[in-house]
Design a protein around this motif. Structure first.
Motif, PDB file in Angstrom:
ATOM      1  N   PRO A 158       0.873  -1.211  -0.039  1.00  0.00           N
ATOM      2  CA  PRO A 158       0.019   0.104   0.010  1.00  0.00           C
ATOM      3  C   PRO A 158       0.844   1.074  -0.071  1.00  0.00           C
ATOM      4  O   PRO A 158       2.141   1.313   0.528  1.00  0.00           O
ATOM      5  N   LEU A 170      -2.955   3.090   7.254  1.00  0.00           N
ATOM      6  CA  LEU A 170      -4.201   2.122   6.843  1.00  0.00           C
ATOM      7  C   LEU A 170      -5.310   1.989   7.803  1.00  0.00           C
ATOM      8  O   LEU A 170      -5.136   1.648   9.146  1.00  0.00           O
ATOM      9  N   SER A 174     -10.961   0.479   5.380  1.00  0.00           N
ATOM     10  CA  SER A 174     -10.412   0.891   3.990  1.00  0.00           C
ATOM     11  C   SER A 174      -9.785  -0.373   3.100  1.00  0.00           C
ATOM     12  O   SER A 174      -9.284  -1.064   3.937  1.00  0.00           O
ATOM     13  N   PHE A 176      -7.263  -1.719   0.176  1.00  0.00           N
ATOM     14  CA  PHE A 176      -6.165  -1.520  -0.400  1.00  0.00           C
ATOM     15  C   PHE A 176      -5.593  -2.785  -0.915  1.00  0.00           C
ATOM     16  O   PHE A 176      -5.991  -3.815  -0.825  1.00  0.00           O
TER      17      PHE A 176
END
Length: 206
Positions: A158, A170, A174, A176
């Motif tokens: 990421p 992070l 969410s 990624f």
């Protein structure tokens, strides 16, 4: 080695016939001397092959250390790139070196198995194959295990959307993307490989 071994084995079965009368025969004594010379030659050749394998394993260990350094440098470049910095993270050269080294180690393993087969057919007192082959096999297995473990890398990490403005965080929930890669290209497709993904949870300071 196989040819030398077959020649010795044939002469041994044909000419070696111990007995009181035979031991006084000059021709039989000459045959025994020839047989002893063949055995000494076979023993010398076996020791030379084992010494060459020891040398190759030493060189592969040195190469693995260099590859680990290169891999560490690549990880640093990848970290900088994830935070928006410049850096070349192409893995093509590393994959080539890892694959070549892996293929060489797998070939050595095949040769060691062939030596074990020869040992099963012909052995003798102080046979170097009996004493040294198991140690070589263990050393080779350790190198292969270390190589394959270190060759499994996370190719895509990421990255932060605002390069240089904030740290990479992070958030829970969410999405990624990430991609793993094995740097040793295995030509044998009969073995199935599985990877388990584990994410460490870490609470950043507030």
């Amino acid at each position: 080695l196989e040819d030398l071994q077959d020649a010795f084995d044939f002469c041994y079965k044909v000419h070696y016939q111990p007995g009181q009368d035979r031991n006084r025969n000059p021709e039989y004594i000459q045959e025994l001397q020839t047989l002893q010379a063949k055995l000494q030659n076979l023993d010398r050749q076996r020791r030379e092959v084992l010494a060459q394998m020891q040398q190759l394993l030493g060189r592969s260990e040195t190469l693995q250390e260099l590859l680990q350094q290169e891999l560490g440098d690549w990880r640093l470049r990848q970290q900088r790139q994830c935070l928006g910095g410049p850096g070349d993270t192409n893995l093509r050269s590393l994959e080539t070196w890892f694959t070549e080294l892996g293929q060489g180690l797998f070939q050595l393993r095949q040769l060691l198995r062939a030596l074990s087969d020869l040992r099963q057919k012909v052995t003798y007192e102080r046979d170097p194959l009996v004493a040294e082959t198991p140690l070589l096999e263990q050393r080779l297995q350790e190198q292969l295990t270390h190589l394959l473990k270190s060759a499994f890398v996370v190719e895509q990490q990421p990255s932060t959307p605002n390069a240089g403005k904030r740290p990479l965080v992070l958030r829970t929930g969410s999405k990624f993307s990430s991609r793993a890669r094995l740097l040793v290209r295995l030509h044998d497709r009969n073995h199935r490989m599985e990877a388990k993904i584990h994410i460490d949870r870490w609470d950043p300071p507030r």
